[in-house]
Design a protein around this motif. Structure first.
Motif, PDB file in Angstrom:
ATOM      1  N   MET A   1      -6.656  30.033  -0.167  1.00 52.36           N
ATOM      2  CA  MET A   1      -5.279  29.831   0.256  1.00 52.36           C
ATOM      3  C   MET A   1      -5.244  29.137   1.619  1.00 52.36           C
ATOM      4  SD  MET A   1      -3.441  33.354  -0.980  1.00 52.36           S
ATOM      5  CE  MET A   1      -1.838  32.958  -0.365  1.00 52.36           C
ATOM      6  N   ARG A   2      -6.194  29.474   2.484  1.00 54.18           N
ATOM      7  CA  ARG A   2      -6.229  28.833   3.798  1.00 54.18           C
ATOM      8  C   ARG A   2      -6.483  27.341   3.647  1.00 54.18           C
ATOM      9  NH1 ARG A   2     -10.146  27.108   6.630  1.00 54.18           N
ATOM     10  NH2 ARG A   2     -11.734  28.215   5.460  1.00 54.18           N
ATOM     11  N   ARG A   3      -7.454  26.986   2.818  1.00 53.27           N
ATOM     12  CA  ARG A   3      -7.778  25.565   2.620  1.00 53.27           C
ATOM     13  C   ARG A   3      -6.616  24.828   1.962  1.00 53.27           C
ATOM     14  NH1 ARG A   3      -9.258  21.308   4.640  1.00 53.27           N
ATOM     15  NH2 ARG A   3     -10.271  19.819   3.301  1.00 53.27           N
ATOM     16  N   LEU A   4      -5.946  25.475   1.040  1.00 47.45           N
ATOM     17  CA  LEU A   4      -4.787  24.881   0.384  1.00 47.45           C
ATOM     18  C   LEU A   4      -3.678  24.609   1.400  1.00 47.45           C
ATOM     19  CD1 LEU A   4      -3.767  24.059  -2.394  1.00 47.45           C
ATOM     20  CD2 LEU A   4      -2.941  26.374  -2.690  1.00 47.45           C
ATOM     21  N   ASP A   5      -3.461  25.538   2.326  1.00 46.47           N
ATOM     22  CA  ASP A   5      -2.463  25.357   3.366  1.00 46.47           C
ATOM     23  C   ASP A   5      -2.845  24.204   4.296  1.00 46.47           C
ATOM     24  OD1 ASP A   5      -0.052  26.079   4.726  1.00 46.47           O
ATOM     25  OD2 ASP A   5      -1.290  27.017   6.268  1.00 46.47           O
ATOM     26  N   GLU A   6      -4.123  24.106   4.648  1.00 49.38           N
ATOM     27  CA  GLU A   6      -4.582  23.004   5.495  1.00 49.38           C
ATOM     28  C   GLU A   6      -4.361  21.651   4.816  1.00 49.38           C
ATOM     29  OE1 GLU A   6      -8.649  23.905   6.187  1.00 49.38           O
ATOM     30  OE2 GLU A   6      -8.221  25.507   7.631  1.00 49.38           O
ATOM     31  N   LEU A   7      -4.702  21.585   3.529  1.00 48.23           N
ATOM     32  CA  LEU A   7      -4.511  20.322   2.796  1.00 48.23           C
ATOM     33  C   LEU A   7      -3.040  19.953   2.708  1.00 48.23           C
ATOM     34  CD1 LEU A   7      -7.080  20.654  -0.110  1.00 48.23           C
ATOM     35  CD2 LEU A   7      -7.150  19.046   1.796  1.00 48.23           C
ATOM     36  N   HIS A   8      -2.178  20.962   2.518  1.00 48.64           N
ATOM     37  CA  HIS A   8      -0.741  20.672   2.431  1.00 48.64           C
ATOM     38  C   HIS A   8      -0.214  20.153   3.769  1.00 48.64           C
ATOM     39  CE1 HIS A   8       3.451  20.877   1.416  1.00 48.64           C
ATOM     40  NE2 HIS A   8       3.657  21.645   2.468  1.00 48.64           N
ATOM     41  N   LEU A   9      -0.710  20.689   4.870  1.00 41.17           N
ATOM     42  CA  LEU A   9      -0.264  20.208   6.176  1.00 41.17           C
ATOM     43  C   LEU A   9      -0.739  18.784   6.439  1.00 41.17           C
ATOM     44  CD1 LEU A   9      -0.734  23.389   8.374  1.00 41.17           C
ATOM     45  CD2 LEU A   9       1.394  22.382   7.567  1.00 41.17           C
ATOM     46  N   GLU A  10      -1.924  18.434   5.932  1.00 39.97           N
ATOM     47  CA  GLU A  10      -2.430  17.071   6.088  1.00 39.97           C
ATOM     48  C   GLU A  10      -1.704  16.082   5.179  1.00 39.97           C
ATOM     49  OE1 GLU A  10      -6.644  17.014   5.413  1.00 39.97           O
ATOM     50  OE2 GLU A  10      -6.973  18.684   6.802  1.00 39.97           O
ATOM     51  N   HIS A  11      -1.365  16.531   3.970  1.00 42.26           N
ATOM     52  CA  HIS A  11      -0.750  15.664   2.954  1.00 42.26           C
ATOM     53  C   HIS A  11       0.450  16.379   2.327  1.00 42.26           C
ATOM     54  CE1 HIS A  11      -4.502  13.403   3.197  1.00 42.26           C
ATOM     55  NE2 HIS A  11      -5.141  14.540   2.997  1.00 42.26           N
ATOM     56  N   PRO A  12       1.596  16.418   2.991  1.00 39.69           N
ATOM     57  CA  PRO A  12       2.728  17.193   2.474  1.00 39.69           C
ATOM     58  C   PRO A  12       3.364  16.625   1.205  1.00 39.69           C
ATOM     59  CG  PRO A  12       3.362  16.018   4.457  1.00 39.69           C
ATOM     60  CD  PRO A  12       1.884  15.835   4.297  1.00 39.69           C
ATOM     61  N   VAL A  13       3.041  15.384   0.845  1.00 40.13           N
ATOM     62  CA  VAL A  13       3.630  14.805  -0.358  1.00 40.13           C
ATOM     63  C   VAL A  13       2.779  15.043  -1.599  1.00 40.13           C
ATOM     64  CG1 VAL A  13       4.922  13.039   0.884  1.00 40.13           C
ATOM     65  CG2 VAL A  13       2.610  12.556   0.098  1.00 40.13           C
ATOM     66  N   TYR A  14       1.597  15.616  -1.450  1.00 41.38           N
ATOM     67  CA  TYR A  14       0.713  15.868  -2.584  1.00 41.38           C
ATOM     68  C   TYR A  14       1.194  17.084  -3.357  1.00 41.38           C
ATOM     69  CZ  TYR A  14      -2.876  12.600  -0.915  1.00 41.38           C
ATOM     70  OH  TYR A  14      -3.567  11.493  -0.531  1.00 41.38           O
ATOM     71  N   GLY A  15       1.208  16.958  -4.656  1.00 41.68           N
ATOM     72  CA  GLY A  15       1.583  18.063  -5.527  1.00 41.68           C
ATOM     73  C   GLY A  15       0.354  18.836  -5.985  1.00 41.68           C
ATOM     74  N   SER A  16       0.556  19.674  -6.991  1.00 39.70           N
ATOM     75  CA  SER A  16      -0.525  20.547  -7.448  1.00 39.70           C
ATOM     76  C   SER A  16      -1.686  19.767  -8.054  1.00 39.70           C
ATOM     77  CB  SER A  16       0.016  21.538  -8.476  1.00 39.70           C
ATOM     78  OG  SER A  16       0.497  20.855  -9.620  1.00 39.70           O
ATOM     79  N   ARG A  17      -1.400  18.674  -8.722  1.00 41.36           N
ATOM     80  CA  ARG A  17      -2.475  17.906  -9.360  1.00 41.36           C
ATOM     81  C   ARG A  17      -3.407  17.281  -8.333  1.00 41.36           C
ATOM     82  NH1 ARG A  17      -0.886  16.992 -14.896  1.00 41.36           N
ATOM     83  NH2 ARG A  17       1.277  17.610 -15.141  1.00 41.36           N
ATOM     84  N   LYS A  18      -2.848  16.649  -7.335  1.00 38.19           N
ATOM     85  CA  LYS A  18      -3.669  15.998  -6.309  1.00 38.19           C
ATOM     86  C   LYS A  18      -4.388  17.026  -5.442  1.00 38.19           C
ATOM     87  CE  LYS A  18      -5.033  12.286  -4.149  1.00 38.19           C
ATOM     88  NZ  LYS A  18      -5.879  11.284  -4.761  1.00 38.19           N
ATOM     89  N   LEU A  19      -3.716  18.132  -5.131  1.00 39.50           N
ATOM     90  CA  LEU A  19      -4.363  19.186  -4.343  1.00 39.50           C
ATOM     91  C   LEU A  19      -5.530  19.802  -5.112  1.00 39.50           C
ATOM     92  CD1 LEU A  19      -1.264  20.909  -2.721  1.00 39.50           C
ATOM     93  CD2 LEU A  19      -2.989  19.512  -1.578  1.00 39.50           C
ATOM     94  N   THR A  20      -5.382  19.932  -6.429  1.00 36.08           N
ATOM     95  CA  THR A  20      -6.476  20.443  -7.256  1.00 36.08           C
ATOM     96  C   THR A  20      -7.681  19.521  -7.179  1.00 36.08           C
ATOM     97  OG1 THR A  20      -4.889  21.466  -8.754  1.00 36.08           O
ATOM     98  CG2 THR A  20      -7.121  21.161  -9.581  1.00 36.08           C
ATOM     99  N   VAL A  21      -7.442  18.218  -7.247  1.00 41.84           N
ATOM    100  CA  VAL A  21      -8.537  17.243  -7.152  1.00 41.84           C
ATOM    101  C   VAL A  21      -9.235  17.369  -5.802  1.00 41.84           C
ATOM    102  CG1 VAL A  21      -9.048  14.777  -7.032  1.00 41.84           C
ATOM    103  CG2 VAL A  21      -7.511  15.635  -8.785  1.00 41.84           C
ATOM    104  N   LEU A  22      -8.474  17.485  -4.732  1.00 43.37           N
ATOM    105  CA  LEU A  22      -9.066  17.595  -3.400  1.00 43.37           C
ATOM    106  C   LEU A  22      -9.878  18.876  -3.242  1.00 43.37           C
ATOM    107  CD1 LEU A  22      -6.164  16.284  -1.139  1.00 43.37           C
ATOM    108  CD2 LEU A  22      -8.246  15.092  -1.805  1.00 43.37           C
ATOM    109  N   LEU A  23      -9.378  19.977  -3.801  1.00 45.79           N
ATOM    110  CA  LEU A  23     -10.108  21.240  -3.712  1.00 45.79           C
ATOM    111  C   LEU A  23     -11.400  21.191  -4.528  1.00 45.79           C
ATOM    112  CD1 LEU A  23      -7.133  23.721  -3.906  1.00 45.79           C
ATOM    113  CD2 LEU A  23      -8.624  23.341  -1.953  1.00 45.79           C
ATOM    114  N   ARG A  24     -11.342  20.544  -5.683  1.00 44.02           N
ATOM    115  CA  ARG A  24     -12.560  20.405  -6.495  1.00 44.02           C
ATOM    116  C   ARG A  24     -13.587  19.523  -5.798  1.00 44.02           C
ATOM    117  NH1 ARG A  24     -10.654  19.964 -12.797  1.00 44.02           N
ATOM    118  NH2 ARG A  24      -9.933  22.107 -12.945  1.00 44.02           N
ATOM    119  N   GLN A  25     -13.132  18.483  -5.122  1.00 43.13           N
ATOM    120  CA  GLN A  25     -14.056  17.623  -4.384  1.00 43.13           C
ATOM    121  C   GLN A  25     -14.697  18.383  -3.227  1.00 43.13           C
ATOM    122  OE1 GLN A  25     -11.657  14.267  -3.247  1.00 43.13           O
ATOM    123  NE2 GLN A  25     -11.869  13.258  -5.239  1.00 43.13           N
ATOM    124  N   ALA A  26     -13.991  19.395  -2.720  1.00 45.04           N
ATOM    125  CA  ALA A  26     -14.530  20.213  -1.635  1.00 45.04           C
ATOM    126  C   ALA A  26     -15.488  21.290  -2.152  1.00 45.04           C
ATOM    127  CB  ALA A  26     -13.391  20.859  -0.859  1.00 45.04           C
TER     128      ALA A  26
END
Length: 66
Positions: A1-26
């Motif tokens: 949840m912390r990493r998800l919050d950090e990604l949302h603050l960096e990219h507030p226009v990204y939805g669940s699909r793009k955030l999922t891709v970023l988390l998987r890449q991490a």
């Protein structure tokens, strides 16, 4: 949840699909359903243009100037 919050603050226009891709890449093994559930739990939603925001109020009269 912390990493998800950090990604949302960096990219507030990204939805669940793009955030999922970023988390998987991490290196985190998450599917989109879990990301959606966590976003709802945290009260986060993507910033996007809402529909029909530039329509005039009902009853507004238009004056055409040529």
């Amino acid at each position: 949840m912390r990493r998800l919050d950090e990604l949302h603050l960096e990219h507030p226009v990204y939805g669940s699909r793009k955030l999922t891709v970023l988390l998987r890449q991490a290196g985190l093994a998450l599917n989109r359903k879990r990301v959606v559930r966590l976003l709802r739990l945290m009260g986060i939603e993507a910033i996007y243009a809402k529909p029909r925001t530039s329509l005039p109020e009902p009853g507004t009269r238009f004056i055409r100037i040529y």
